[in-house]
Structures are given as structure tokens and as C-alpha cells.
Design a protein around this motif. Structure first.
Motif, short mmCIF file in Angstrom:
data_model
loop_
_atom_site.label_atom_id
_atom_site.label_comp_id
_atom_site.label_asym_id
_atom_site.label_seq_id
_atom_site.Cartn_x
_atom_site.Cartn_y
_atom_site.Cartn_z
N GLU A 229 48.74 60.57 17.20
CA GLU A 229 47.51 60.86 16.54
C GLU A 229 47.84 60.64 14.97
O GLU A 229 46.96 60.51 14.28
N VAL A 230 49.04 60.74 14.85
CA VAL A 230 49.49 60.84 13.10
C VAL A 230 50.36 59.51 12.79
O VAL A 230 50.39 59.17 11.62
N GLY A 231 51.10 58.83 13.73
CA GLY A 231 51.68 57.82 13.44
C GLY A 231 51.50 56.63 14.60
O GLY A 231 51.73 56.91 15.70
N LYS A 232 50.89 55.45 13.87
CA LYS A 232 50.62 54.49 15.00
C LYS A 232 51.47 53.43 15.15
O LYS A 232 51.51 52.61 16.07
N ALA A 233 52.72 53.43 14.55
CA ALA A 233 53.57 52.39 14.70
C ALA A 233 54.87 53.19 15.54
O ALA A 233 55.15 54.23 14.95
N LEU A 234 55.08 52.75 16.77
CA LEU A 234 56.23 53.40 17.53
C LEU A 234 57.37 52.25 17.71
O LEU A 234 57.32 51.20 18.06
N THR A 235 58.73 52.97 17.37
CA THR A 235 59.81 52.04 17.90
C THR A 235 60.38 52.90 19.28
O THR A 235 60.44 53.93 19.10
N THR A 236 60.29 52.22 19.88
CA THR A 236 60.85 52.87 21.61
C THR A 236 62.26 52.98 21.65
O THR A 236 63.02 52.26 21.03
N GLY A 237 62.56 53.90 22.73
CA GLY A 237 63.99 53.98 22.96
C GLY A 237 64.26 53.29 24.38
O GLY A 237 65.30 53.44 24.85
N ARG A 238 63.45 52.52 24.91
CA ARG A 238 63.41 51.92 26.28
C ARG A 238 64.32 50.83 25.90
O ARG A 238 64.19 49.96 25.23
N GLY A 239 65.05 50.50 27.02
CA GLY A 239 66.07 49.26 27.01
C GLY A 239 67.22 49.54 25.96
O GLY A 239 68.42 49.57 26.38
N LYS A 240 66.95 49.52 24.66
CA LYS A 240 68.25 49.46 23.73
C LYS A 240 67.81 50.42 22.39
O LYS A 240 66.67 50.79 21.95
N ALA A 290 55.26 53.99 25.25
CA ALA A 290 54.50 52.87 24.55
C ALA A 290 53.09 52.83 25.03
O ALA A 290 52.24 52.69 23.94
N ALA A 291 52.88 53.10 26.17
CA ALA A 291 51.47 52.99 26.64
C ALA A 291 50.59 54.18 25.82
O ALA A 291 49.61 53.83 25.78
N VAL A 292 51.21 55.24 25.68
CA VAL A 292 50.47 56.52 24.98
C VAL A 292 50.24 56.04 23.45
O VAL A 292 48.97 56.04 23.18
N TYR A 293 51.00 55.32 22.93
CA TYR A 293 50.73 54.76 21.32
C TYR A 293 49.75 53.58 21.30
O TYR A 293 48.94 53.55 20.68
N ALA A 296 46.31 54.64 21.98
CA ALA A 296 45.78 55.42 20.65
C ALA A 296 45.44 54.53 19.79
O ALA A 296 45.00 54.78 18.49
N GLY A 297 45.72 53.21 19.85
CA GLY A 297 45.50 52.14 18.83
C GLY A 297 46.74 51.60 17.95
O GLY A 297 46.52 51.04 17.00
N GLY A 298 47.75 52.22 18.60
CA GLY A 298 48.93 51.78 17.84
C GLY A 298 50.00 50.58 18.17
O GLY A 298 49.20 50.13 19.44
N LYS A 299 51.01 50.21 17.75
CA LYS A 299 51.80 49.33 18.42
C LYS A 299 53.09 49.73 18.49
O LYS A 299 53.52 50.68 17.87
N ALA A 300 53.65 49.14 19.67
CA ALA A 300 55.04 49.47 20.07
C ALA A 300 56.06 48.33 19.95
O ALA A 300 55.62 47.15 20.26
N TYR A 301 57.21 48.80 19.35
CA TYR A 301 58.33 47.84 19.12
C TYR A 301 59.43 48.32 19.74
O TYR A 301 59.71 49.37 20.07
#
Length: 341
Positions: A229-240, A290-293, A296-301
């Protein structure tokens, strides 16, 4: 290893049989264990897996002790403030807590190994710590400080940002970032960030007001604290990823040693059983976040091996050196941790 700690561990081999059989010792210490944590509350089947783990643990010890030993879970720091929990467990003022171990770094410097950037880079490596020399050494240090590990719980870390994604180290330059540990903060400062220190349950408000641009925390906390809700850019911990958080279920040694051996064995048996549930929950949240973000209109990296190595190189030159330089015990802990890489 001191004699008391040796005796504690010696009895665990017989734990399954003792925990499942009738034992007159149950009647000697009937009571309630208060379990405090900072995460949102739910039920045994819904919500943050760390809260669910505490509830499952409580239900199981009650069931196997025929109600003689019970646990009551206090989520959301409702019983005690987040940063007071480890100290309270040490002193016997709180029975149990599930807490990021690095929060104890001010009292026990060695615990910062639990959120040392670059030292753990996979769940397989993280899980190996329990039986490796690093796990034995860390357990002994905690026991000497009045705390015993009941469940070994690890989570991969990610980053939520309201400004731009933080994937490469250079992306963090000029941003106000919450790292989560002194060591992570050192890496961020080397990358050009300004760092803020606060527990994960205070990230939302800080990002909402603009006091914080980005925050590093576990996948589960990225979901549970609604940071999408407050941060639309996500760097995930999946994989690496370049950091994992050790977030164990702990019990006060003073409380534990007052209990009959049958109850001690039961606690450690059920605690060990919870670890598979924790691993499954952490991995599931790494994928789900990643799906949650995105919803919400964000992007996952995601990160690559090359990106992880960049962060790890900075950590070696800053956080690792600083940690090893604190005292001989920290230097030994780091060396044992490096042996698992």
C-alpha cells in the motif's frame, strides 16, 4: 559447553517417547507459557505463518500434555514492546518469543550473525546451520545468556520501495532505507543510503509519511504489514537473494529449567517439528509476495547471481570485517558461518 546446557541437550534424544506417554510429572508444573511476537495475529490456519506457528505450537503442547502445559499467544506486540522481548526472555520476565535474532545485537553482539548480509544465500544453507558447528556455537552463546532455541526459523529477505526498485547496490544511493540490522545498515551506507533503525511493525507508518523510502524485511512481513500500500516497487527474495533472516522461537532458560524434564522434552520435540512448517511457509511467501504487489499495481523484480555477488562483496568489506573485529567470539562465529557457504 557448560554442564547445564549439556544436560539439556542430552535429554532430547528420548523426547518423542516421553512426550507421547503418560507421565506423573505433568502434574508438577501445570501452567501457561506466554508467547509474545510483533506480527499480526490470525488463527491456526489463516494469517502470518509465524503467528500460526506459535498457535500450532501452543495447541500441540496442550494436546500432548493433556492440558497440563498450555501456551497463550500475544501477537502484534500486545503483551510487550518489540525491542523489549529478547531481554525479557533472558531475564525470565517473558516465557517465549518469536523474534528476529538480530534485534538482540545490542545485548549480545554475536546474534547479529542472524541477519548478516551475504553470509546465507539459500534455504538449504540456512537449514544446515542447526546441526553445523555454527549452530552449536550460536546455541551455546544464547544458552549462556539465558535463552534457548526451540525452533530454527529462516526467511529470505526482500525490499519494498516507494521511490524506485532497489535491485543493484547503486539503486540504493540517496534513499532513506531500513536495513533491519547494524550489519545491513553498514552495507546500505556503503551503497550511498541514509539508514533508519526501526522494527518491522513500524515500517508502514514511516513509509507512509515519507520518513522512509524503502525497507528490507522478510517476504512474510512484506505481506503481513501491507507494505504494498505504501511501496509499489518490490525486489523479491524468491530464487536469489543476498540476505536471510534468522527468526527463531525462543524460550527463557530460567523458565525452561524450572519445568519437569517431560515438559522440557515436549517443548523441544514440538519446536523441532514446527521447523518444516516454517520452511514451507517462508518459501510460499517468497512466491506469493510478488502477486500481492502486482495486484496492488506495483512491479516485482528478481535478483541474479551476479547481483547477489555484488552485495556480498560490499558486505565482506564492511559488515563482515566490522563484526569480526568486535571480539574473538564474533570472529569465531563469522568463521563458522563462512564454513557453510
Amino acid at each position: 559447553m557448560n554442564e547445564t546446557r549439556r544436560n539439556i541437550l542430552k535429554g532430547l534424544a528420548a523426547a518423542p517417547a516421553l512426550a507421547m506417554s503418560p507421565n506423573p510429572l505433568w502434574a508438577q508444573a501445570a501452567g501457561e507459557l506466554k508467547i509474545s511476537h510483533q506480527f499480526p495475529g490470525g488463527t491456526a490456519t489463516e494469517g502470518d505463518f509465524r503467528d500460526r506457528l506459535c498457535r500450532r505450537f501452543s495447541a500441540e503442547i496442550a494436546k500432548r500434555s493433556n492440558g497440563a502445559l498450555k501456551g497463550t499467544v500475544y501477537p502484534g506486540s500486545s503483551l510487550m514492546k518489540t525491542n523489549a522481548q529478547f531481554s525479557a526472555v533472558r531475564k525470565g520476565a517473558l516465557d517465549m518469543t518469536l523474534v528476529p535474532l538480530s534485534y538482540a545485537g545490542g545485548e549480545v553482539p554475536e546474534t547479529n550473525i542472524g541477519l548478516m548480509p551475504g553470509i546465507v544465500t539459500s534455504y538449504e544453507q540456512a537449514v544446515s546451520w542447526k546441526k553445523a558447528e555454527i549452530g552449536k556455537a550460536l546455541s551455546n552463546i544464547l544458552a549462556d545468556k539465558g535463552v534457548l532455541v526451540v525452533s530454527w526459523i529462516w526467511q529470505a529477505g526482500g525490499v519494498a520501495s516507494r521511490v524506485k526498485p532497489i535491485v543493484e547496490p547503486e539503486d540504493a544511493k540517496g534513499l532513506k532505507v531500513r536495513g533491519g540490522s547494524r550489519e545491513m545498515d553498514m552495507v546500505l551506507k556503503a551503497a550511498g543510503s541514509t539508514v533508519l533503525t526501526l522494527p518491522s511493525n513500524e515500517i508502514y507508518a514511516a513509509m507512509q509519511t515519507g520518513a522512509l523510502d524503502a525497507a528490507m524485511t522478510s517476504s512474510t512481513s512484506l505481506i503481513s504489514f501491507r507494505l504494498e500500500e505504501v511501496g509499489k516497487a518490490l525486489t523479491t527474495g524468491r530464487g536469489k537473494t543476498y540476505w536471510f533472516m534468522f527468526e527463531p522461537l525462543l524460550i527463557s532458560r530460567a523458565v525452561f529449567e524450572r519445568m519437569p524434564k517431560a515438559q522440557q522434552d515436549l517443548i523441544m520435540t514440538v519446536g523441532a517439528e514446527m521447523e518444516a512448517f516454517a520452511l514451507e511457509g517462508a518459501k510460499a511467501d517468497d512466491q506469493a509476495v510478488a502477486a500481492v504487489y502486482q495486484k496492488a499495481g506495483g512491479k516485482a523484480y528478481d535478483m541474479t547471481d551476479a547481483t547477489v555477488k555484488k552485495w556480498q562483496a560490499i558486505a565482506r568489506d564492511t559488515a563482515w570485517k566490522d563484526f569480526a573485529g568486535k571480539n574473538e567470539s564474533c570472529a569465531r562465529i563469522l568463521k563458522l558461518a563462512e564454513a557453510t557457504l
